[in-house]
Structure formats: structure tokens, C-alpha cells
Design an enzyme around this catalytic site. Structure first.
Site, PDB file in Angstrom:
ATOM      1  CE  LYS A 264      -6.373  23.864  -3.946  1.00 14.90           C
ATOM      2  NZ  LYS A 264      -7.344  24.160  -2.888  1.00 14.90           N
ATOM      3  CD  GLU A 336      -9.892  26.616  -8.715  1.00 12.11           C
ATOM      4  OE1 GLU A 336      -9.724  27.154  -7.599  1.00 12.11           O
ATOM      5  OE2 GLU A 336     -10.202  25.416  -8.837  1.00 12.11           O
ATOM      6  NE  ARG A 338     -15.947  30.103  -5.253  1.00 13.38           N
ATOM      7  CZ  ARG A 338     -16.025  30.118  -3.927  1.00 13.38           C
ATOM      8  NH1 ARG A 338     -16.533  31.166  -3.304  1.00 13.38           N
ATOM      9  NH2 ARG A 338     -15.604  29.106  -3.220  1.00 13.38           N
TER      10      ARG A 338
HETATM   11  N1  BES Z   1     -10.708  22.490  -5.781  1.00 10.48           N
HETATM   12  C1  BES Z   1     -10.830  23.189  -4.586  1.00 10.48           C
HETATM   13  C2  BES Z   1     -11.794  22.549  -3.609  1.00 10.48           C
HETATM   14  C3  BES Z   1     -11.311  21.293  -2.937  1.00 10.48           C
HETATM   15  C4  BES Z   1     -10.370  21.350  -1.956  1.00 10.48           C
HETATM   16  C5  BES Z   1     -11.861  20.074  -3.284  1.00 10.48           C
HETATM   17  C6  BES Z   1      -9.948  20.195  -1.326  1.00 10.48           C
HETATM   18  C7  BES Z   1     -11.470  18.928  -2.641  1.00 10.48           C
HETATM   19  C8  BES Z   1     -10.503  18.990  -1.679  1.00 10.48           C
HETATM   20  C9  BES Z   1     -11.322  24.616  -4.834  1.00 10.48           C
HETATM   21  O1  BES Z   1     -10.889  25.207  -5.999  1.00 10.48           O
HETATM   22  C10 BES Z   1     -10.802  25.447  -3.702  1.00 10.48           C
HETATM   23  O2  BES Z   1      -9.616  25.584  -3.618  1.00 10.48           O
HETATM   24  N2  BES Z   1     -11.703  25.959  -2.879  1.00 10.48           N
HETATM   25  C11 BES Z   1     -11.332  26.746  -1.766  1.00 10.48           C
HETATM   26  C12 BES Z   1     -12.271  27.914  -1.677  1.00 10.48           C
HETATM   27  C13 BES Z   1     -11.854  28.936  -0.668  1.00 10.48           C
HETATM   28  C14 BES Z   1     -10.615  29.654  -1.133  1.00 10.48           C
HETATM   29  C15 BES Z   1     -12.976  29.892  -0.473  1.00 10.48           C
HETATM   30  C16 BES Z   1     -11.420  25.874  -0.519  1.00 10.48           C
HETATM   31  O3  BES Z   1     -12.340  25.055  -0.431  1.00 10.48           O
HETATM   32  O4  BES Z   1     -10.547  25.977   0.322  1.00 10.48           O
HETATM   33 ZN    ZN Z   2     -10.439  23.897  -7.522  1.00 12.22          ZN
HETATM   34 MN    MN Z   3      -9.010  26.154  -5.760  1.00 13.94          MN
END
Ligand code: BES
Ligand code: ZN
Ligand code: MN
Length: 498
Positions: A264, A336, A338
Site C-alpha cells: 500500500k 489478504e 478473503r
Molecule cells: N484492509 C483492506 C481494505 C481497506 C482498505 C479497508 C482501506 C479500509 C480502508 C483490504 O485488505 C484491501 O487491501 N483490499 C484491497 C483489495 C484489492 C487489492 C482488490 C482494496 O480494497 O484495495
Molecule cells: Zn486488509
Molecule cells: Mn489488504
């Protein structure tokens, strides 16, 4: 914090020995002859006080009123939203005045949802996080008395539920707020074990060896990039006969989500300490169950680990084998949640559940879709979806159902495994749910995406404790509806269904 409820008239409130009174004045207010009534009547007459929810008028050392401080607060028609607005408007002043002993006076009877809003509002407005501050200013508020025009058994039950919800919400907030180095999978598991000591639960904690033995290859693959060993937490609450099928709650317990190799960006990455909010909500629900002891069986499952980049971390393209036997191509290591939930869902099968609900800060896409107001709800079963929606309304912890059409799963196709862990960007909250659904085929299943609702950012950065209220309301609803179909003995001793 200690809550109590008591019948209290306005003249009784004048004698009340608390440091401060909040008086919620709603439309239809009828003044008596007491000092408080006179004060309210006068303030309304000269329009220094209005019924509009959230209008606040402070008074100090008012004649004929024992409490030094009084806040008169407009409360509209006394609806749940009015109460929420009114309490939220006055709590900053209560906090600033360092009130320890507070009485909240209701000038009219409130419905169940509004009463719950009053209790939750006072708790929310006085909450302070202290754990990692060297010189914390702890919460000053110690005692809250709710004075109602009339108290009956039904009101008492609503109140008891609200108080238990608050303690569950506050436990969830505490664990979600803790920085990731103070809330590792190991510490989370210890918190669960601590909970289990005090009530009629069992808590079993599995480590890397046991999880490997179970074949949770997907969960393990996320944990393999971290020095912190994973934990799989199994909480069981037995409030009903053993043979009664339990409700299973599965909480995402990523104690920190860097994204892994698909890392990220730096901005706001600190907020990924909240990525175990689903897990925290499961702990919160169990805390409340311990207080209310409803007649139902509930299982809580928490897969907990960090998602880190490392020489041993999973790489995009890696294929892992889940506990269900399905192979997964990990195209993005940041998807991750899921990957850990799918193995927990497979594990849930052994409980022959009446329903399985997973709770996860799963997708940024859900935050985009629904913002911070409603959690995303997905369900394979309409009755379950309706019950959860209704529970959310009752608990003022809202959710909104999103679709699960099979076409949404198209993007999850892989040439190298049974399924890929990401689809495209479009409909990201739904493709995530479609991924999970593949592992939830043997029981009624629902998924709550709380990415937008589990915490607030900006100046008010902090966990909300959602959706403890929704989940608890659902569980209590199930407990009472099941109680009705319990076999009952008639006079002849024969069992009979009510
Ligand atoms: N924990 C995050 C989701 C999230 C992001 C929650 C920002 C709250 C704020 C999750 O693990 C994630 O990174 N999801 C990705 C999925 C994508 C790679 C398909 C996302 O939402 O960007
Ligand atoms: Zn996450
Ligand atoms: Mn994530």
C-alpha cells in the site's frame, strides 16, 4: 462506567444528587410546578431553548435545582435519531466540565431504539482511549443515571441490552484502537482467553502447527511474511442445549495490513492497524453475551495474523491450497482478508451452523460505495439478510444489502488455479464477497463489509465499535425467536411445540 435506570419525574430531578443533569426536552413537554419545569417553560417561551434536536442551553446553580450544572437539550419528537443528535450535541460540554456523576432526564417516554441511542450516545461521547499514552486523561464520567417517566420490565430489558452493548462496543474499540505492536495476533488471542475466564465460554487458541495440520494453506500463506506467529481463535458460548445449531461469527483479524508485496502507499497506512476490527467486534459481542447470558449458542472464529512484505512473503502469482481443497492464485497480496476468511469459513462447517456471519474490513470499494454510514451486507439467504438488516435498524448500526449475482464472479477466473483472489476494480466489494461465497456453500451465510464503518479518520480518528450493536441485536433476536419454538411440556408431561 456504571449505568442505572430509574423512574424520575422533573420534580424528582430537582432533588437529584448528581453533579449534572442533562434534560432532553421533546415536543409535547408539559411543565409541572417544580423548578426545572419552570426553567424549561421559561426558556421555551423566550426561545432560548427550542425543541429542535441538538439545541443546547446550559444553566448553572439554578435556584431550586440541586445539581450545579444543567443542560437543557432540545430533543425533537424524541425519535432515536433526535436522541442521538441531542446527546452528541451536549456530550462535549459534559466532558469539558469533567462531570463524574450524571443524570439524564427524559421528559417523555422513548421507544426502545431511542432509549438505546441515549445510552450509546453517553458512552460514545465520554469514551477516551488511554492504553498507549504515558499521561492519559482517563474518562471522568463514572456514574450515569437514566431518569425515565415510567419504568417497566420491557424498558428494563432494553436498557440492560443497551448497557451490555456499550461494554461490548468499548471492548471492540479498545482492541481496534490499539496500535499493531500492542495488538499482535498473540495479544488478541490472550484477550480472547481473558474474556473466556469470566463467563460461560470456552476459548481455544490454535498456533501455526495446529493450523498447518488443519490444512489452512490460504490463511498460512498470508501469515508467512510476518515474524509474528498467526493465531486461530475459537470462542464458544453455550447458552442453549448442546444440540441446538449455533450462530457462527467470523472476524477478520489482520492486525496490520501493509498490503504485503503488493504494498500500500504510505499515506494513511497507519489506519491499517484497524484491519482487525472484524475480530474486535467478535470479541465485543462475546463480552456482551457474557453479561446478558441469552439462551443461544454462538461460536466466534478469528483468524489473526499480519500482512507483511518479506523474503518469505507470498508473491503475486503464487498459488496456494485452501482448507476446502480449492486452489487460489494470489494476484494481489493486498487482497489478504478473503484469504484468511475462506479457511475460517471452511472450519465453520464442523459446527453445523444455523448461520455464519463474517465481519471484515474487506474492501476500499465498499467504503466508496456506502461511505461511513452503512456497512455492506451480502447474504446467500434472504431471511438472514432481512434479519440482519432489521437488527441494524434496531441497533442504529445500519447496513445495506448488495447483490451477489454470479456474473460478478467472472473476473475471479484463473488459468492457474481454481479461483483468483481478485477480480477487476469494478464492483470490488461484490467480487470480494463472491470469492468468500465459494467457501460458504453448506450453511446460510452473510458477510458484512465494515471497511467504511469500523473507524473514523481525521481529527476524530478512532474505532467505532461497529457492528457489535447490529450483531448482538441479531443474536438476541434469534435467541428469543428460538425460545418460542422450544418444545414445551403440557400438563400430561408430553412435549408440545408452542
Ligand atoms: N484492509 C483492506 C481494505 C481497506 C482498505 C479497508 C482501506 C479500509 C480502508 C483490504 O485488505 C484491501 O487491501 N483490499 C484491497 C483489495 C484489492 C487489492 C482488490 C482494496 O480494497 O484495495
Ligand atoms: Zn486488509
Ligand atoms: Mn489488504
Amino acid at each position: 462506567m456504571n449505568f442505572e435506570i430509574t423512574p424520575l419525574s422533573l420534580s424528582g430531578a430537582c432533588q437529584d444528587k448528581s453533579d449534572a443533569l442533562i434534560v432532553l426536552v421533546s415536543e409535547g413537554f408539559k411543565p409541572g410546578k417544580d423548578a426545572l419545569s419552570q426553567l424549561i417553560g421559561h426558556a421555551l417561551h423566550v426561545k432560548d431553548l427550542e425543541f429542535k434536536a441538538g439545541k443546547v442551553l446550559p444553566a448553572y446553580l439554578a435556584p431550586g435545582i440541586h445539581a450545579a450544572r444543567v443542560w437543557l437539550v432540545g430533543c425533537g419528537q424524541g425519535s432515536a435519531n433526535n436522541v442521538k443528535t441531542a446527546i452528541a450535541a451536549v456530550m462535549p460540554a459534559v466532558k469539558l466540565a469533567q462531570v463524574a456523576n450524571l443524570t439524564v432526564v427524559l421528559t417523555s417516554s422513548l421507544d426502545a431504539v431511542a432509549l438505546q441511542a441515549a445510552v450509546q450516545g453517553v458512552a460514545d461521547g465520554s469514551y477516551v482511549y488511554t492504553t498507549t499514552l504515558s499521561k492519559p486523561t482517563p474518562r471522568k464520567l463514572k456514574k450515569v443515571r437514566l431518569g425515565v417517566p415510567a419504568l417497566n420490565a420491557a424498558t428494563q430489558t432494553v436498557f440492560d441490552t443497551a448497557v451490555a452493548t456499550v461494554s461490548g462496543v468499548e471492548l471492540a474499540k479498545e482492541w481496534a484502537n490499539r496500535p499493531a505492536n500492542h495488538a499482535t495476533p498473540t495479544l488478541l488471542a490472550q484477550a480472547a482467553q481473558q474474556l473466556a475466564k469470566s463467563a460461560k465460554f470456552t476459548c481455544q487458541v490454535l498456533g501455526p502447527k495446529e493450523v498447518a495440520k488443519l490444512g489452512m494453506g490460504s490463511f498460512m500463506s498470508v501469515a508467512q511474511g510476518s515474524r509474528e506467529p498467526l493465531r486461530f481463535i475459537v470462542l464458544q458460548y453455550h447458552g442453549a442445549p448442546k444440540q441446538q445449531a449455533p450462530v457462527v461469527l467470523v472476524g477478520k483479524g489482520i492486525t496490520f495490513d501493509t498490503g504485503g508485496i503488493s504494498m500500500k502507499p504510505a499515506a494513511e497506512m497507519d489506519e491499517m492497524k484497524f484491519d482487525m476490527s472484524g475480530a474486535a467486534s467478535v470479541l465485543g459481542v462475546f463480552k456482551a453475551l457474557g453479561q446478558l447470558k441469552p439462551s443461544i449458542n454462538v461460536v466466534g472464529l478469528i483468524p489473526a495474523c499480519e500482512n507483511m512484505p518479506d523474503g518469505l512473503a507470498i508473491k503475486p502469482g503464487d498459488v496456494v491450497t485452501s482448507m476446502s481443497g480449492q486452489t487460489i492464485e494470489i494476484l494481489n497480496t493486498d487482497a489478504e482478508g478473503r484469504l484468511i476468511l475462506c479457511d475460517a469459513l471452511t472450519y465453520a462447517e464442523r459446527f453445523k451452523p444455523a448461520a455464519v456471519i463474517d465481519i471484515a474490513t474487506l474492501t476500499g470499494a465498499c467504503m466508496v460505495a456506502l461511505g461511513a454510514v452503512r456497512s455492506g451486507l451480502f447474504a446467500s439467504n434472504d431471511a438472514l439478510a432481512a434479519s440482519l438488516s432489521h437488527a441494524g435498524d434496531q441497533a442504529l448500526d445500519l447496513c445495506w444489502r448488495l447483490p451477489l449475482d454470479d456474473d460478478y464472479a467472472d473476473g475471479l477466473k484463473s488459468n492457474f488455479a481454481d479461483v483468483a483472489n481478485v477480480g477487476g476494480r469494478a464492483g470490488g466489494a461484490i467480487t470480494a464477497a463472491k470469492f468468500l461465497q465459494r467457501f460458504a456453500t453448506t450453511f446460510p451465510w452473510a458477510h458484512l463489509d465494515i471497511a467504511g464503518t469500523a473507524w473514523k479518520n481525521g481529527a476524530a480518528k478512532g474505532a467505532t465499535g461497529r457492528p457489535v450493536g447490529l450483531l448482538l441485536q441479531y443474536i438476541l433476536g434469534q435467541a428469543s425467536s428460538r425460545a418460542i419454538v422450544k418444545p414445551r411440556k403440557d400438563k400430561t408431561g408430553a412435549s408440545k411445540r408452542a
